[in-house]
Design a protein around this motif. Structure first.
Motif, PDB file in Angstrom:
ATOM      1  N   PRO A 309       0.839  -1.203   0.000  1.00 24.77           N
ATOM      2  CA  PRO A 309       0.000   0.000   0.000  1.00 24.77           C
ATOM      3  C   PRO A 309       0.869   1.246   0.000  1.00 24.77           C
ATOM      4  O   PRO A 309       2.039   1.200   0.364  1.00 24.77           O
ATOM      5  N   ALA A 310       0.298   2.337  -0.410  1.00 20.32           N
ATOM      6  CA  ALA A 310       1.041   3.593  -0.403  1.00 20.32           C
ATOM      7  C   ALA A 310       1.455   3.926   1.024  1.00 20.32           C
ATOM      8  O   ALA A 310       0.720   3.654   1.986  1.00 20.32           O
ATOM      9  N   LEU A 311       2.658   4.481   1.178  1.00 24.33           N
ATOM     10  CA  LEU A 311       3.126   4.849   2.504  1.00 24.33           C
ATOM     11  C   LEU A 311       2.198   5.909   3.090  1.00 24.33           C
ATOM     12  O   LEU A 311       1.820   6.870   2.420  1.00 24.33           O
ATOM     13  N   ARG A 312       1.853   5.729   4.358  1.00 25.60           N
ATOM     14  CA  ARG A 312       0.973   6.688   5.005  1.00 25.60           C
ATOM     15  C   ARG A 312       1.704   8.017   5.209  1.00 25.60           C
ATOM     16  O   ARG A 312       2.904   8.043   5.452  1.00 25.60           O
ATOM     17  N   GLU A 521      14.000   6.930   8.004  1.00 25.98           N
ATOM     18  CA  GLU A 521      13.113   6.772   6.864  1.00 25.98           C
ATOM     19  C   GLU A 521      12.195   5.572   7.065  1.00 25.98           C
ATOM     20  O   GLU A 521      12.551   4.617   7.757  1.00 25.98           O
ATOM     21  N   GLU A 522      11.034   5.640   6.430  1.00 24.42           N
ATOM     22  CA  GLU A 522      10.114   4.504   6.378  1.00 24.42           C
ATOM     23  C   GLU A 522      10.115   3.974   4.952  1.00 24.42           C
ATOM     24  O   GLU A 522       9.903   4.720   3.996  1.00 24.42           O
ATOM     25  N   ILE A 523      10.386   2.665   4.808  1.00 28.22           N
ATOM     26  CA  ILE A 523      10.493   2.024   3.494  1.00 28.22           C
ATOM     27  C   ILE A 523       9.287   1.121   3.299  1.00 28.22           C
ATOM     28  O   ILE A 523       8.884   0.390   4.213  1.00 28.22           O
ATOM     29  N   SER A 524       8.709   1.144   2.102  1.00 28.25           N
ATOM     30  CA  SER A 524       7.575   0.268   1.803  1.00 28.25           C
ATOM     31  C   SER A 524       8.021  -1.190   1.821  1.00 28.25           C
ATOM     32  O   SER A 524       9.202  -1.500   1.644  1.00 28.25           O
ATOM     33  N   GLY A 525       7.048  -2.080   2.018  1.00 30.92           N
ATOM     34  CA  GLY A 525       7.357  -3.503   2.157  1.00 30.92           C
ATOM     35  C   GLY A 525       8.004  -4.125   0.942  1.00 30.92           C
ATOM     36  O   GLY A 525       8.693  -5.138   1.056  1.00 30.92           O
ATOM     37  N   ASP A 526       7.802  -3.522  -0.256  1.00 32.15           N
ATOM     38  CA  ASP A 526       8.437  -4.070  -1.462  1.00 32.15           C
ATOM     39  C   ASP A 526       9.719  -3.330  -1.830  1.00 32.15           C
ATOM     40  O   ASP A 526      10.275  -3.548  -2.908  1.00 32.15           O
ATOM     41  N   CYS A 527      10.175  -2.428  -0.942  1.00 31.91           N
ATOM     42  CA  CYS A 527      11.419  -1.662  -1.132  1.00 31.91           C
ATOM     43  C   CYS A 527      11.359  -0.717  -2.338  1.00 31.91           C
ATOM     44  O   CYS A 527      12.395  -0.272  -2.830  1.00 31.91           O
ATOM     45  N   LYS A 529       9.786   2.296  -2.499  1.00 36.55           N
ATOM     46  CA  LYS A 529       9.745   3.719  -2.171  1.00 36.55           C
ATOM     47  C   LYS A 529      10.018   3.926  -0.690  1.00 36.55           C
ATOM     48  O   LYS A 529       9.936   2.998   0.115  1.00 36.55           O
ATOM     49  N   GLY A 530      10.345   5.168  -0.337  1.00 35.30           N
ATOM     50  CA  GLY A 530      10.633   5.509   1.044  1.00 35.30           C
ATOM     51  C   GLY A 530      10.284   6.960   1.317  1.00 35.30           C
ATOM     52  O   GLY A 530      10.155   7.772   0.400  1.00 35.30           O
ATOM     53  N   GLN A 531      10.141   7.286   2.611  1.00 35.32           N
ATOM     54  CA  GLN A 531       9.863   8.662   3.003  1.00 35.32           C
ATOM     55  C   GLN A 531      10.512   8.937   4.357  1.00 35.32           C
ATOM     56  O   GLN A 531      10.682   8.042   5.182  1.00 35.32           O
ATOM     57  N   VAL A 532      10.888  10.188   4.582  1.00 32.03           N
ATOM     58  CA  VAL A 532      11.482  10.595   5.859  1.00 32.03           C
ATOM     59  C   VAL A 532      10.365  10.790   6.873  1.00 32.03           C
ATOM     60  O   VAL A 532       9.379  11.483   6.606  1.00 32.03           O
ATOM     61  N   PHE A 568       9.582   9.052  19.864  1.00 29.50           N
ATOM     62  CA  PHE A 568       8.859   9.824  18.855  1.00 29.50           C
ATOM     63  C   PHE A 568       7.486   9.201  18.638  1.00 29.50           C
ATOM     64  O   PHE A 568       7.377   8.000  18.397  1.00 29.50           O
ATOM     65  N   LYS A 569       6.460  10.042  18.719  1.00 31.48           N
ATOM     66  CA  LYS A 569       5.091   9.600  18.464  1.00 31.48           C
ATOM     67  C   LYS A 569       4.776   9.805  16.991  1.00 31.48           C
ATOM     68  O   LYS A 569       4.965  10.894  16.444  1.00 31.48           O
ATOM     69  N   LEU A 570       4.313   8.749  16.316  1.00 36.69           N
ATOM     70  CA  LEU A 570       3.937   8.835  14.917  1.00 36.69           C
ATOM     71  C   LEU A 570       2.434   8.670  14.795  1.00 36.69           C
ATOM     72  O   LEU A 570       1.852   7.743  15.349  1.00 36.69           O
ATOM     73  N   SER A 571       1.816   9.574  14.062  1.00 38.61           N
ATOM     74  CA  SER A 571       0.375   9.480  13.843  1.00 38.61           C
ATOM     75  C   SER A 571       0.085   9.690  12.373  1.00 38.61           C
ATOM     76  O   SER A 571       0.852  10.348  11.658  1.00 38.61           O
ATOM     77  N   ASN A 572      -1.022   9.140  11.896  1.00 41.01           N
ATOM     78  CA  ASN A 572      -1.388   9.248  10.485  1.00 41.01           C
ATOM     79  C   ASN A 572      -2.052  10.595  10.196  1.00 41.01           C
ATOM     80  O   ASN A 572      -2.684  11.166  11.037  1.00 41.01           O
TER      81      ASN A 572
END
Length: 572
Positions: A309-312, A521-527, A529-532, A568-572
């Motif tokens: 799925p697309a990174l949140r 960074e957060e990387i998608s499960g299929d590697c 894409k990624g985002q900071v 660090f608290k992460l929220s959508n």
């Protein structure tokens, strides 16, 4: 004798303080009041928030589950009845999962476990655990903070479950779309093959037509030439015969000489005509194509690729930081590994101080540091109360049992290299090594199941995180995060801008990775894409994710941040 259908009246010793009527007693024993006449109070329990008569007061001190309660004597006790929420009858309906004939009646605060009487007797004795009788503490849960927190967590989990369901529906739509595209590609490929085969067939037929045209041309040439020769020969033969019959010697002589010269000339012509060839036809299949069709059993390979799925889009905020340097530490810390044993117990390895520590998240305290004789690197959770630590320079993995304030060394496992990263999943461990660089999958007992040693894949494999169907490994030199399956086959690769360090997997299959540039960074499960998600954190080293609280725990390699764990608290 008691009359049937009526309860016998209780008798009390004359030594008991004289009783007044129910109306006269303003402060009375609350336990006795539930099943008999009211008795005057002798003391008060602050834990139970109840007034007690002399008998209940004495028994309260002796009973295993209440002997540690705080009791006030008659002089110091409240002189009015507490308006606290009425205590509910002690009716229990939930069966113990371990002892089916017993009901859950107690709660262990240390292990956060619901217990029956047998559990308390055998496994959670009052001397070793903080156990309460549920009716003694349950009254405070009405409209409590815990009640509000649990409801909030239930709502959060409901939202997350709904989001996962939505993601799965979207992924199935993408899957169906990709199937349509794949089937279109199959038809396109087949059409291309057909077109190419049609072209090859046309070329072969053209070659046959050329042969056929050559044969026809040669035949026509021979037919014309032979026709002329036969006509001339017959004509000459008829003339010679007539001259011979009519006895015309002079003309016969001349005609014979002409015939001889003609025969000589025609011999050359006939000789040339006899050399024309007529070609037959024989088809010889292309051996490469023939062998290909014989050997290949499929038009192509249809692979099932993992759709992520697309990174949140996440909002990040720093909640807190916890100091982890203790009085026994001789130098600044270097937290090289961390793992969550429970939502509020974090186990960390301190490379510089050659120690492993228990961090109590709730109290922000460091418990029971264990000292090694060499530097520990990484740590992983093995079970609910067991962890494993890598000791690179001893080439060993050390196992420990863990309680809230105690680390007990268990067995040691010798491995065949300088071991660094480690991650345990069910009955298997994945370990990274250096000199030579490799990654191994082992059983808990040390049996090696798989090894991947390839410089094109790993040059300095470092940290590892695992799930049911995949393994992620960070490589410090290649600046990659590589995804493997449990057969050590590469299933994806993410290239980082700078060298990656610690890894941790989220509950929805994405991976958080520490990057030295400095971000997480957060990387998608299929590697793909990624985002900071966390910016401007100085040289992050190790990282750990709590799905229950949506919290990232991180460590740093620079002074003075190295002496703290960041939350660090992460929220959508």
């Amino acid at each position: 004798m008691a009359v049937q259908g009526k309860k016998a009246t209780k008798k009390f010793s004359s030594s008991t303080t004289s009783m007044g009527s129910d109306e006269d007693l303003k402060v009375y024993c609350q336990p006795c009041d539930r099943d008999g006449p009211r008795l005057p109070t002798h003391g008060y329990c602050t834990n139970c928030s109840e007034h007690l008569c002399e008998t209940c007061f004495t028994l309260h001190r002796r009973h295993t589950l209440s002997r540690h309660h705080t009791l006030l004597d008659k002089t110091n006790m409240p002189q009015t009845m507490s308006p606290a929420t009425p205590r509910q009858p002690d009716i229990f309906t939930k069966q113990c999962p371990k002892h089916n004939i017993e009901m859950i009646k107690f709660y262990c605060h240390d292990h956060k476990a619901l217990l029956c009487s047998v559990c308390v007797t055998l496994e959670h004795t009052v001397t070793s655990c903080n156990v309460n009788y549920i009716p003694d503490i349950s009254g405070k849960t009405i409209d409590s903070t815990e009640y509000q927190d649990v409801l909030k967590d239930l709502n959060d989990m409901t939202e997350r479950s709904s989001k996962i369901l939505q993601d799965m529906k979207k992924l199935n739509e993408l899957s169906n779309k990709s199937l349509t595209e794949a089937l279109t590609d199959i038809l396109k490929f087949r059409k291309e093959i057909n077109q190419r085969l049609d072209e090859m067939e046309r070329q072969v037929k053209m070659a046959a037509k050329v042969i056929q045209e050559d044969n026809s041309k040669n035949l026509k040439t021979v037919e014309t030439a032979c026709g002329d020769v036969l006509k001339s020969l017959k004509s000459s033969s008829d003339v010679i015969k007539n001259l011979n019959t009519s006895k015309q010697a002079n003309d016969l002589f001349i005609e014979l000489k002409h015939a001889q010269q003609m025969i000589k000339d025609y011999k050359q012509i006939v000789s040339k005509l006899s050399k024309f060839e007529v070609k037959g036809y024989k088809f010889e299949p292309n051996e490469v194509i023939s062998n290909l069709l014989e050997k290949e059993k499929s038009l192509g390979t249809l692979k099932g690729r993992i759709l992520s799925p697309a990174l949140r889009s996440r909002q990040c905020s720093q909640m807190d930081k916890i100091g982890i340097k203790t009085s026994k530490d001789t130098i600044d810390c270097n937290i090289s590994g961390m793992t969550l044993l429970t939502p509020d117990l974090l186990i960390i390895t301190d490379y510089n101080n050659m120690a492993m520590k228990i961090v109590d998240i709730s109290s922000k305290s460091v418990q029971a540091p264990h000292k090694f004789d060499s530097e520990p690197y990484d740590v992983t959770t093995v079970s609910q109360n067991e962890v494993a630590v890598t000791l690179p320079f001893h080439q060993t993995i050390q196992f420990f049992s863990v309680s809230r304030n105690n680390l007990m060394q268990k067995h040691t496992l010798k491995v065949d290299g300088i071991c660094y990263g480690i991650s345990c999943h069910k009955d298997k461990m994945v370990v990274s090594y250096q000199d030579p660089a490799k990654v191994q999958i082992l059983l808990i007992n040390g049996t090696v199941l798989q090894t991947i040693q390839d410089e094109n894949i790993f040059k300095n494999p470092n940290y590892i995180t695992t799930s049911d169907n995949c393994i992620f490994v960070s490589d410090y030199v290649l600046k990659t995060v590589t995804k493997l399956n449990w057969q050590c086959e590469v299933r994806g690769k993410y290239v980082c801008k700078e060298s990656p360090c610690g890894l941790t997997m989220s509950d929805d299959g994405t991976v958080f990775v520490c990057i030295e540039n400095p971000t997480i960074e957060e990387i998608s499960g299929d590697c793909s894409k990624g985002q900071v998600v966390v910016k401007d954190i100085q040289w992050p080293r190790a990282v750990c994710w709590s799905a229950e609280t949506c919290t990232l725990y991180t460590s740093s390699s620079v002074i003075p941040e190295c002496n703290f764990i960041n939350l660090f608290k992460l929220s959508n």
